[in-house]
Design an enzyme around this catalytic site. Structure first.
Site, PDB file in Angstrom:
ATOM      1  N   ASP A 308      -4.463  13.898  20.144  1.00  0.00           N
ATOM      2  CA  ASP A 308      -3.727  15.057  19.651  1.00  0.00           C
ATOM      3  C   ASP A 308      -3.550  14.849  18.145  1.00  0.00           C
ATOM      4  O   ASP A 308      -3.627  13.721  17.660  1.00  0.00           O
ATOM      5  CB  ASP A 308      -2.371  15.138  20.352  1.00  0.00           C
ATOM      6  CG  ASP A 308      -1.500  16.248  19.786  1.00  0.00           C
ATOM      7  OD1 ASP A 308      -1.996  17.374  19.653  1.00  0.00           O
ATOM      8  OD2 ASP A 308      -0.335  15.957  19.451  1.00  0.00           O
ATOM      9  N   ASP A 508       1.690  12.929  22.120  1.00  0.00           N
ATOM     10  CA  ASP A 508       3.117  12.646  21.999  1.00  0.00           C
ATOM     11  C   ASP A 508       4.003  13.766  22.500  1.00  0.00           C
ATOM     12  O   ASP A 508       5.211  13.607  22.588  1.00  0.00           O
ATOM     13  CB  ASP A 508       3.483  12.347  20.540  1.00  0.00           C
ATOM     14  CG  ASP A 508       3.560  13.611  19.699  1.00  0.00           C
ATOM     15  OD1 ASP A 508       2.694  14.490  19.876  1.00  0.00           O
ATOM     16  OD2 ASP A 508       4.487  13.726  18.885  1.00  0.00           O
ATOM     17  N   ASP A 512       0.935  17.605  25.888  1.00  0.00           N
ATOM     18  CA  ASP A 512      -0.117  16.613  26.077  1.00  0.00           C
ATOM     19  C   ASP A 512      -0.049  15.953  27.450  1.00  0.00           C
ATOM     20  O   ASP A 512      -0.989  15.252  27.837  1.00  0.00           O
ATOM     21  CB  ASP A 512      -0.013  15.517  25.007  1.00  0.00           C
ATOM     22  CG  ASP A 512      -0.203  16.054  23.607  1.00  0.00           C
ATOM     23  OD1 ASP A 512      -1.064  16.929  23.429  1.00  0.00           O
ATOM     24  OD2 ASP A 512       0.511  15.604  22.693  1.00  0.00           O
TER      25      ASP A 512
END
Length: 764
Positions: A308, A508, A512
């Site tokens: 990410d 995080d 996700d």
């Protein structure tokens, strides 16, 4: 239960060793019958424990080499080889005790976390502090933490606090936290008592989540250990076949017993779990929590990495990039008024503006008559002047838009950043460019991941394509996938797994979590990440640094290598000893002693995983030294903005003013920039070179100093040649080129140095 098992193993070892020694004494005195009885008495308890273990394994449809130990012990007793049986019993008891000790030693760092779990809190009730059970604490409660006590729940500080956060981050240095900062449960107060406001209940706090994950990690058995049992399915029939063949060929059942003895117990079920537990321990010591041996083994085999962007590759917080100011207004003036009025707002952007002002040493004033329009901006008075900050639309409603604002807004759009416009007394005085900047350790972490064998680096982000491509090109990732929804990320992970290779996903946020759960190894930035991502992940980085993943990958691969070495070496030595025993050259009693040495050797080799070095360099900069070096760059910030602004304004300046402006900048360069770089070259770089290692590790950065000195000297020479009426158009363009070039090279140089300081910090 584990303590009872440890006690039982120790008791078996004590009984078998005592019986062996006492019986040898009776045998030396010619009392063979008594000696044999004592040897049998010392063997039977171990044999019973072994039988229970084998039956339990068979009930779970698992067959290991304990079967060989049981057969060998039974055969020794049946054939009257009582001393051999006693030695086998001692070998088995000592092997179990040694394995138990090794695993407990390897888990020490994980288990230590559980000891830090808070058990009570001091809550303000009825005008006094009362000790209450931890479960009674709720969000919003006012709490007191005394010196030496654990922070009971996550919350916000009401005063200054000096904390030991090593149980959470692995960072040994004491941390000084300021009022308003977040504090996490499990930290220890090292100073005076302080107050805090609870932000979560105990069950929802950081340490409770870590404890849950630790317990899960300790209970899960490694697939590598199950793989060892599958090897055992081949090893056991081979040992039995060899024992039977030697008996049939030689007609001597003692040879068969000798073969079974040296095949007992196989190092497979000892070395592999010990190595895996040791590797997990090393990772935990560096602030990387791995939720089981299976995750460690999959991590060691990873070849594809998905990231990410926000909060993973970048810091996840807006930071000041630059200050745009109108004609005749200093950037620090714009920042001072903006940060002063921002003190009255709780918005995250306001907090970032205040932090930037403090980093630059700007003195703030108290705001008055403050009015805030949520999501738009804040207005009020600072030092008797009307100040407004916020979005362009908000500030434009109280001030006339400046001519430079259109170009500035376009730049903000290109960079995917945000802007805080500032109006003073009804005039748009300037603007702050705020952006989520790439983590200092990210470029180095990605380079090291490639070096460790990760062949694909894919960035997943919900950002616009142009912004994502810009970040991706800066970092050199393999692929960039922008405008991704959680379902898109999940599909990308599933597709990559279908193509082969072990896939890691690092994230995080809550969005996700599905991708983390779908990946072969989900890695959560747990220090600041959402609880959902941490729960879904297999690996949690308790320290908010991406390069910890590199360390975990390195430890995982070395651990797996050590485990396989132990398996191969143990099997090879056992097969060699079995062959010698089958040929009649190794009697049962010496064979039992030899097998004990083999077991000790492979377990000792597996324990090498406890000494794996996860970092390439052996020393580091003290945190204070690293912060001091970085602060020097912060002090250069206003000068760099001044250089850029002068380069922008040169074509519009009156010719007679150009020489004075250039001379002023030259004086500042000679006073600030040149001494700073000279100090770094002469005083700082020698120390860094010793930490980095190699013959001339700072050569490239030192060469950049030479180029900076050359450009500053050239700028001074050109300035001295400017006629009173100002430079001609060609000279003006050359000045612009030189100023822009100097700005670019100094900024790049500072970024490279900060990355190095960050990497070498001893608490990294």
């Amino acid at each position: 239960m584990s303590r009872a098992l440890r006690s039982a193993d120790f008791a078996l070892l004590l009984v078998s060793a005592s019986c062996l020694v006492i019986a040898l004494s009776f045998a030396a005195l010619g009392r063979s019958a008594v000696a044999n009885a004592i040897w049998v008495a010392g063997t039977l308890p171990v044999l019973g424990m072994l039988a229970i273990s084998v039956i339990d394994a068979l009930r779970r449809h698992q067959a290991g080499v304990d079967v060989l130990a049981l057969v060998a012990s039974g055969c020794a007793l049946a054939l009257g080889e009582y001393l051999t049986a006693a030695v086998i019993a001692l070998m088995l008891a000592s092997g179990r005790a040694l394995e138990n000790y090794a695993q407990q030693r390897a888990r020490r760092e994980l288990t230590a976390l559980l000891k830090h779990a808070p058990r009570y809190a001091n809550r303000f009730e009825a005008n006094e502090w009362r000790r209450v059970a931890l479960d009674a604490v709720a969000a919003g409660d006012r709490l007191l933490v005394r010196g030496g006590e654990f922070v009971p729940v996550d919350g916000t500080l009401a005063g200054y606090a000096q904390l030991d956060e090593s149980s959470l981050t692995g960072e040994a240095a004491a941390q000084l936290r300021s009022p308003g900062e977040a504090v996490r449960s499990g930290a220890v107060s090292l100073g005076a008592a302080f107050e805090m406001v609870a932000a979560a209940s105990a069950g929802d706090s950081t340490f409770a989540g870590i404890v849950r994950m630790v317990r899960t990690a300790q209970q899960e058995r490694s697939p590598a250990a199950r793989l060892a049992d599958r090897y055992a399915l081949l090893f056991v029939p081979a040992a039995l076949l060899l024992a039977g063949a030697s008996w049939l060929i030689a007609g001597d059942v003692t040879r068969a017993l000798a073969v079974l003895v040296v095949a007992t117990p196989c190092p497979l079920i000892l070395a592999v779990p010990v190595a895996i537990a040791a590797g997990m321990s090393r990772c935990a010591k560096r602030g990387v929590l791995i939720k089981g041996g299976g995750a460690l083994e999959r991590l060691a085999q990873a070849t594809v990495l998905f990231f990410d962007k926000t909060g993973t590759l970048t810091g996840g917080n807006a930071r000041l990039v630059s200050v745009e100011s109108g004609p005749g207004i200093e950037p620090d003036t714009v920042l001072r008024f903006a940060a002063s009025i921002a003190q009255a707002s709780a918005h995250v952007i306001s907090e970032a503006v205040i932090a930037a002002a403090r980093e630059r040493g700007v003195t703030l004033s108290m705001p008055a008559q403050v009015a805030e329009q949520p999501g738009a901006g804040v207005s009020g008075k600072v030092d008797g002047r009307d100040v407004a900050i916020g979005s362009f639309a908000y500030v434009s409603s109280v001030a006339t838009p400046a001519p430079w604002s259109t170009a500035f807004l376009q730049r903000v759009a290109y960079e995917g950043a945000s802007a805080v416009f500032v109006a003073i007394d009804g005039s748009m005085a300037g603007a702050l460019l705020m952006a989520d900047q790439i983590r200092l350790e990210t470029p180095r972490a990605l380079r090291l991941l490639r070096h460790e064998g990760i062949r694909r680096l894919v960035m997943l982000t919900g950002d616009r394509r142009d912004v994502a491509q810009t970040v991706g090109s800066m970092l050199g990732v393999t692929e960039v996938r922008a405008e991704q929804t959680p379902s898109d990320k999940l599909a990308a992970i599933q597709a990559a797994r279908g193509e082969g290779g072990t896939v890691i996903m690092v994230g995080d946020g809550v969005n996700d979590a599905p991708a983390l759960a779908a990946a072969d190894v989900g890695v959560a930035m747990g220090a600041r990440g959402a609880a959902a991502s941490s729960e879904a992940a297999d690996v949690v980085l308790l320290v908010d640094r991406l390069d910890r993943l590199v360390e975990a990958l390195r430890v995982a691969r070395q651990t797996r290598r050590i485990a396989l070495q132990s398996v191969i070496a143990g099997m090879a030595m056992s097969f060699a000893a079995m062959a010698v025993a089958a040929a009649g050259y190794l009697p049962p009693l010496p064979g039992a002693l030899l097998q004990e040495l083999i077991d000790v050797a492979v377990i000792a080799n597996a324990l090498r995983a406890l000494r794996i070095r996860s970092r390439a360099h052996g020393g580091g900069l003290a945190r204070g030294d690293a912060d001091t070096l970085k602060a020097g760059h912060t002090e250069l910030g206003p000068l760099m903005e001044r250089i850029r602004r002068l380069a922008d304004e040169l074509p519009r300046m009156p010719g007679a003013s150009v020489a004075n402006a250039l001379a002023s900048v030259n004086a500042s360069l000679a006073k600030q920039l040149v001494p700073h770089e000279q100090h770094d070259d002469m005083d700082v770089y020698p120390g860094l070179a010793r930490l980095v290692g190699g013959e001339d590790p700072m050569g490239a950065l030192s060469g950049t100093h030479r180029e900076i000195f050359r450009m500053v000297r050239l700028l001074g020479q050109m300035t001295a040649s400017v006629p009173p009426e100002g430079p001609d158009p060609d000279s003006l363009r050359e000045f612009q080129r030189l100023l822009y070039g100097l700005d670019a090279i100094v900024r790049l140089h500072c970024a490279q140095e900060e990355e190095l300081y960050h990497a070498l910090r001893e608490d990294a």
